[in-house]
Design an enzyme around this catalytic site. Structure first.
Site, PDB file in Angstrom:
ATOM      1  N   ARG A 142      16.517   4.898  61.204  1.00  0.00           N
ATOM      2  CA  ARG A 142      16.879   5.898  60.122  1.00  0.00           C
ATOM      3  C   ARG A 142      18.385   6.316  60.089  1.00  0.00           C
ATOM      4  NH1 ARG A 142      12.830   8.039  63.392  1.00  0.00           N
ATOM      5  NH2 ARG A 142      10.658   8.401  62.320  1.00  0.00           N
ATOM      6  N   LYS A 167      13.582  11.467  65.542  1.00  0.00           N
ATOM      7  CA  LYS A 167      12.815  12.490  65.011  1.00  0.00           C
ATOM      8  C   LYS A 167      11.821  12.887  66.202  1.00  0.00           C
ATOM      9  CE  LYS A 167      10.082  13.025  60.759  1.00  0.00           C
ATOM     10  NZ  LYS A 167       9.836  12.405  59.393  1.00  0.00           N
ATOM     11  N   HIS A 273      16.803   4.743  53.494  1.00  0.00           N
ATOM     12  CA  HIS A 273      15.467   4.613  53.900  1.00  0.00           C
ATOM     13  C   HIS A 273      14.637   3.535  53.275  1.00  0.00           C
ATOM     14  CE1 HIS A 273      13.340   7.038  56.807  1.00  0.00           C
ATOM     15  NE2 HIS A 273      12.189   7.045  56.281  1.00  0.00           N
ATOM     16  N   TYR A 308       2.544   0.769  55.526  1.00  0.00           N
ATOM     17  CA  TYR A 308       3.206  -0.251  55.330  1.00  0.00           C
ATOM     18  C   TYR A 308       2.165  -1.527  54.925  1.00  0.00           C
ATOM     19  CZ  TYR A 308       7.374   2.315  56.527  1.00  0.00           C
ATOM     20  OH  TYR A 308       8.025   3.082  56.814  1.00  0.00           O
TER      21      TYR A 308
END
Length: 325
Positions: A142, A167, A273, A308
């Site tokens: 990130r 995160k 991102h 994904y």
């Protein structure tokens, strides 16, 4: 009435800021929460939040969606800020606020670049923006994870990068692309020179999270704790007023990406991102196990990683279109 309420609001915001720092919230979260709480107070005639309740909060959040057309993410951030205010700062037991329905984020397929598009994009970048963009794509980081890397987080011998306090407050390890070994070594030496210069000038202390600076008084001046991508100049830290060298400005990378995207003739909306999305998709395309990709990305649930599979040309299960048969 307004003058009294107006004089109370700044003191309240100071207390919100203090509690956020005690609980180790990031500076960005602090700025966002303060902004939302101030906006909530102003939207209600500068009344003190103690004098307000469910109707005012619901009206404020509804107004954001209906009149301001904010996204579900933005509305949820505003709700989180008000939750923090009432629960952590005012100590109010308000079941109605805890049970308030959060706006649902629409399920969206992430924007992904093809391998050729990534190559064209990176070919039109140089310097530190190129290195950062290459790292985001090559290691699946990130943006803030990359910017907050410390020198000691890069293991050149094991070809590993350690992401600390990512995160959800989790640490993880991801790959260090071999093609970036030399550029990153040069970046380490550049950081070393800047740190030496700061020490000679009477500075050289970097900001450390939580209570590390108190537990290890010498750590802020140690080279290993310095940012891998330090800013070109020192600045005053708004949290304590100390002059320090912060990390590289993300706005510079954002501008460089937009410029490179335009020059490469890429029509897709590209952000930092997008490179992380592309990292995950290309790994799955090349046959990597989804659990491995989940671990590299730091996803708590494999369901997050499974999004994904929806952007793979061959489908999530290698299904071929009947037309192609």
């Amino acid at each position: 009435m307004h003058s009294v309420a107006g004089s109370r609001a700044p003191r309240l915001l100071d207390e919100v800021r203090r509690v956020l720092r005690v609980k180790h919230y990031s500076l960005r979260t602090e700025q966002a929460y303060i902004g939302w709480i101030r906006r909530f107070i102003l939207a209600n005639g500068k009344r003190h939040p103690r004098d307000m309740g469910a109707p005012e909060v619901e009206n404020f959040l509804s107004r954001l969606a209906v009149h301001d057309h904010v996204s579900a993410n933005t509305q949820n951030q505003a709700l989180s800020a008000l939750l923090f205010l009432y629960r952590e700062v005012l100590g109010a037991e308000l079941p109605w606020l805890e049970g308030m329905t959060r706006a649902k984020r629409p399920a969206r397929v992430p924007t992904v670049l093809s391998r050729d598009e990534v190559t064209r994009l990176l070919a039109r970048m140089d310097g530190r923006p190129w290195l950062l963009a290459s790292l985001l794509y090559g290691a699946g980081l990130r943006l803030m994870e990359a910017l907050r890397l410390r020198v000691k987080d890069v293991d050149f011998a094991r070809h590993e990068i350690t992401v600390r306090d990512g995160k959800g407050g989790k640490d993880r390890r991801t790959m260090l692309p071999r093609t970036l070994l030399e550029p990153l070594r040069r970046e380490v030496e550049r950081a070393r020179e800047l740190h030496q210069s700061d020490l000679h000038a009477g500075f050289g202390e970097v900001w450390l999270p939580h209570a590390l600076a108190r537990k290890h008084p010498s750590a802020p001046r140690e080279f290993g704790w310095q940012y891998l991508f330090p800013s070109t100049r020192r600045s005053r830290d708004p949290r304590d007023g100390c002059e320090r060298r912060h990390h590289f400005d993300d706005a510079i990378l954002s501008r460089a990406l937009k410029k490179a995207c335009r020059e490469a003739g890429i029509a897709k909306p590209v952000s930092a991102h997008t490179l992380r999305h592309s990292f995950a998709t290309h790994l799955l395309e090349s046959g990597s196990d989804i659990r491995t990709v989940q671990e590299l990305l730091g996803h708590k649930d494999v369901k997050t990683t499974q999004i994904y599979t929806h952007v793979l040309n061959r489908g999530g299960h290698g299904v071929l279109s009947p037309l192609d048969r």
